[in-house]
Write a protein that holds these residues in place. Structure first.
Motif, short mmCIF file in Angstrom:
data_model
loop_
_atom_site.label_atom_id
_atom_site.label_comp_id
_atom_site.label_asym_id
_atom_site.label_seq_id
_atom_site.Cartn_x
_atom_site.Cartn_y
_atom_site.Cartn_z
N LEU A 10 21.55 -15.68 -32.40
CA LEU A 10 21.37 -14.42 -32.16
C LEU A 10 22.51 -13.78 -31.27
CD1 LEU A 10 17.71 -14.25 -30.89
CD2 LEU A 10 18.72 -13.36 -32.90
N THR A 11 23.01 -12.55 -31.50
CA THR A 11 24.25 -11.92 -31.19
C THR A 11 23.92 -10.41 -30.89
OG1 THR A 11 25.71 -13.71 -32.00
CG2 THR A 11 26.63 -11.44 -31.02
N LYS A 12 24.17 -10.08 -29.55
CA LYS A 12 24.03 -8.54 -29.41
C LYS A 12 25.27 -8.02 -28.40
CE LYS A 12 22.01 -4.47 -29.89
NZ LYS A 12 21.88 -3.97 -31.07
N THR A 46 17.52 -11.20 -25.43
CA THR A 46 17.20 -12.46 -26.21
C THR A 46 15.69 -12.25 -26.70
OG1 THR A 46 18.92 -13.75 -25.54
CG2 THR A 46 17.16 -14.76 -26.79
N MET A 49 15.08 -9.48 -29.13
CA MET A 49 15.42 -9.71 -30.57
C MET A 49 14.39 -10.59 -31.27
SD MET A 49 19.83 -10.01 -30.44
CE MET A 49 20.03 -10.77 -28.96
N PRO A 56 19.35 -7.57 -33.80
CA PRO A 56 20.73 -8.20 -33.37
C PRO A 56 21.83 -7.68 -34.40
CG PRO A 56 19.04 -9.72 -34.59
CD PRO A 56 18.55 -8.30 -34.53
#
Ligand SMILES: Nc1ncnc2c1ncn2[C@@H]1O[C@H](COP(=O)(O)OP(=O)(O)O)[C@@H](O)[C@H]1O
Ligand SMILES: [Mg+2]
Lengths: 310, 250
Positions: A10-12, A46, A49, A56
């Motif tokens: 997970l990346t944002k 997180t 998401m 994300p």
């Protein structure tokens, strides 16, 4: 036993700042999984998401076996959520709030009624069930929010800092209920910035800092690492060679912070005695002496230094 | 398919919640009731015409202002009172929530529209004409309420007054170009082109046709235009809110 929640990379980013960076972990069925980190670490992002509220930039999460990006509604059907910044509808009564959520989960009327009554009783809100939530105290509101998350009998409960800002009594009450939900077979994912809460409540804890998972471990193992970080702080009336201090038993590390000497040790009482002897032998005067528990920040620093960060 | 039906049911649950909470909020009463009332009064008193002649325009205005009264403020309100994240964490799609808000705005329009329709019935408009106008009122209310919820998508503010004000900036010009004050057939070409852009034109035209027998477009065109606008506003509303909703979570 499968994974109740699985986060994959997970990346944002927000305006070029990495709020969450390649976060992966697994929450096993039936465990209480803690998500521990200071403010701004990326916990809420997180969680959003995982619950499908924020898309994300990269990665995805599987919730109850459903890809949250592809089937968010089905995934959420298995979840009970207490978001960090959230309220019940203050114009509605406690009862109406519960019924609203129950209907949004598509519960049968009879099941909904039964669950609502049971939860309101257990959470001590039954006698105020017909009062507008506007008149509730903060503790009562938070209890109602937990009721709302539980009314659908979810398999997985996700809570974002559920006890932050509550009085000790209310916080303890909520923790008890969370543990009870888990004893009855429920999986819990809980974020907190309170190390003690993570220690006492969780089977496993992921530590997150600046958007990255620093480590995932049991509280026992984390505590073991933390004991290394207890420290004694002393101010002497004269300059002292740090090298001399390092010769004292049980001293792991010593450094100067302004005029105070900071000594890290797994055994503060022993070190305090030694320091008093040390001062007497050298005719030094101790101007101040105190012990300090490790802060979360210390743990991060330690873990980061220890190469746990990839 | 089953899932879509289930989500539609949940839309209605959300609409009922909106009705309970937002119908009685001050700005909704002011923009939805008081305001159209005064406008209608000014409109009626200001002209030296038989009441019957004024009715279509009056109906158009009333329905329009009523159906757009609730819509613009719901999502800003939910943002402000921090109930939005709680709502979105439920097993509902974003379109379910938006549609629920549209429906609550729609019912408000429908209820208030009963007033001019009753008035028309009293003032000797053919009952058949009124009966035929009912589907027009329904689709018009849906169309206008979808527009009003669309208008709350940008900017993603948490101040209901802001969207109320911004939506008024769209609503007033629409009233002026929609053949309410001057019938379309008396407008110059540019006026008629301008009028054709406004969804309200088609509803007013339908009302004129059925109440006075003086329509400009065929009824089928009026209905079709309102259908198309409804679809466009609904889709645009889903899409635009989808793009801005994350910014409402602080
Ligand atoms: N909607 C947003 N817009 C811009 N930046 C955001 C937004 N949400 C979070 N951030 C930033 O992302 C980082 C992580 O925030 P958050 O997930 O709320 O952390 P935590 O819940 O651990 O306190 C912070 O630096 C925060 O400022
Ligand atoms: Mg947070």
């Amino acid at each position: 036993m499968g994974a109740a929640i699985e986060a994959r990379n997970l990346t944002k980013q927000y305006n070029g700042v990495m709020a969450v960076n390649q976060v992966s972990f697994e929450v096993r069925e039936g465990e209480i999984f803690g998500f521990l980190g200071p403010n701004g670490a990326g916990k809420t992002t997180t969680i959003r998401m995982i619950t499908g509220l924020v898309k994300p930039d990269e990665g995805t999460a599987y919730v109850a076996g459903y890809d949250i990006l592809k089937e968010p509604v089905k995934a959420r059907q298995h979840l009970g959520v207490v978001p960090e910044v959230s309220n019940a509808y203050i114009d509605l009564t406690a009862w109406e709030n519960l019924v609203l959520i129950g209907k949004l989960y598509g519960l049968l009327r009879s099941v909904l009624q039964e669950n609502a009554v049971r939860l309101l009783r257990v959470f001590g809100l039954y006698h105020v069930k017909d009062r507008a939530v506007r008149s509730f105290s903060k503790g009562m509101k938070q209890r109602l929010l937990l009721c709302m998350a539980l009314v659908s009998e979810p398999e997985i409960l996700i809570l974002d800092e559920p006890t932050s800002g509550l009085d000790v009594e209310s916080a303890r009450f909520l923790r008890e209920k969370i543990v009870q939900f888990n004893r009855e077979g429920g999986t819990v994912f809980l974020s907190t910035h309170n190390m003690e809460e993570a220690n006492t409540l969780c089977h496993r804890v992921a530590i997150i800092n600046r958007g990255r998972i620093v480590t995932v471990d049991t509280p026992e193992n984390l505590r073991a690492r933390i004991t290394e970080l207890q420290r004694v702080e002393v101010v002497f009336d004269k300059h002292v060679e740090l090298r001399e201090l390092l010769k004292i038993r049980a001293v792991r590390r010593a450094l100067l912070a302004g005029c105070r000497v900071r000594i890290y040790t797994p055994n503060p009482p022993e070190v305090i005695e030694s320091i008093v002897d040390f001062a007497r032998e050298r005719s030094l005067r101790i101007l101040s002496l105190n012990t300090a528990a490790p802060s979360l920040e210390d743990v991060f620093l330690e873990l980061v230094k220890g190469g746990s960060v990839r | 398919m089953n899932q879509v039906v289930e989500q539609l049911k949940r839309s209605i649950v959300i609409a009922v919640k909106d009705i309970r909470i937002y119908y009685l909020k001050g700005p909704v009463i002011i923009f939805g009731l008081v305001f159209p009332l005064f406008l209608a009064l000014a409109y009626t008193v200001g002209r030296n015409m038989p009441l019957k002649e004024i009715l279509p325009g009056l109906t158009g205005m009333t329905t329009f202002f009523a159906a757009t009264a609730v819509g613009p403020s719901i999502i800003p309100w939910e943002t402000r009172s921090k109930t939005l994240e709680r709502l979105l964490s439920c097993p509902v799609a974003l379109w379910t929530v938006i549609l629920g808000d549209v429906l609550s705005s729609f019912f408000f329009g429908l209820i208030i529209s009963v007033v001019p329709l009753t008035l028309a019935l009293v003032i000797a408009v053919q009952p058949t004409g009124i009966a035929l106008l009912v589907p027009g009122v329904v689709i018009a209310c849906l169309c206008f309420s979808a527009l009003s919820v669309l208008l709350s998508a940008y900017p993603p503010t948490d101040v209901p007054a802001t969207t109320m004000m911004l939506s008024s900036l769209v609503k007033f010009p629409l009233v002026f170009i929609s053949g309410i004050f001057i019938p379309i057939d008396q407008l110059p070409l540019w006026g008629r082109i301008l009028a054709s852009i406004s969804p309200l034109t088609y509803f007013t035209d339908m009302a004129r046709q059925l109440m006075l027998g003086k329509g400009y477009y065929p009824l089928t065109v009026d209905l079709a235009a309102m259908f198309v606008y409804t679809a466009v506003f609904l889709l645009a509303s889903f899409k635009l809110h989808e793009r801005t909703i994350a910014r409402r979570l602080s």
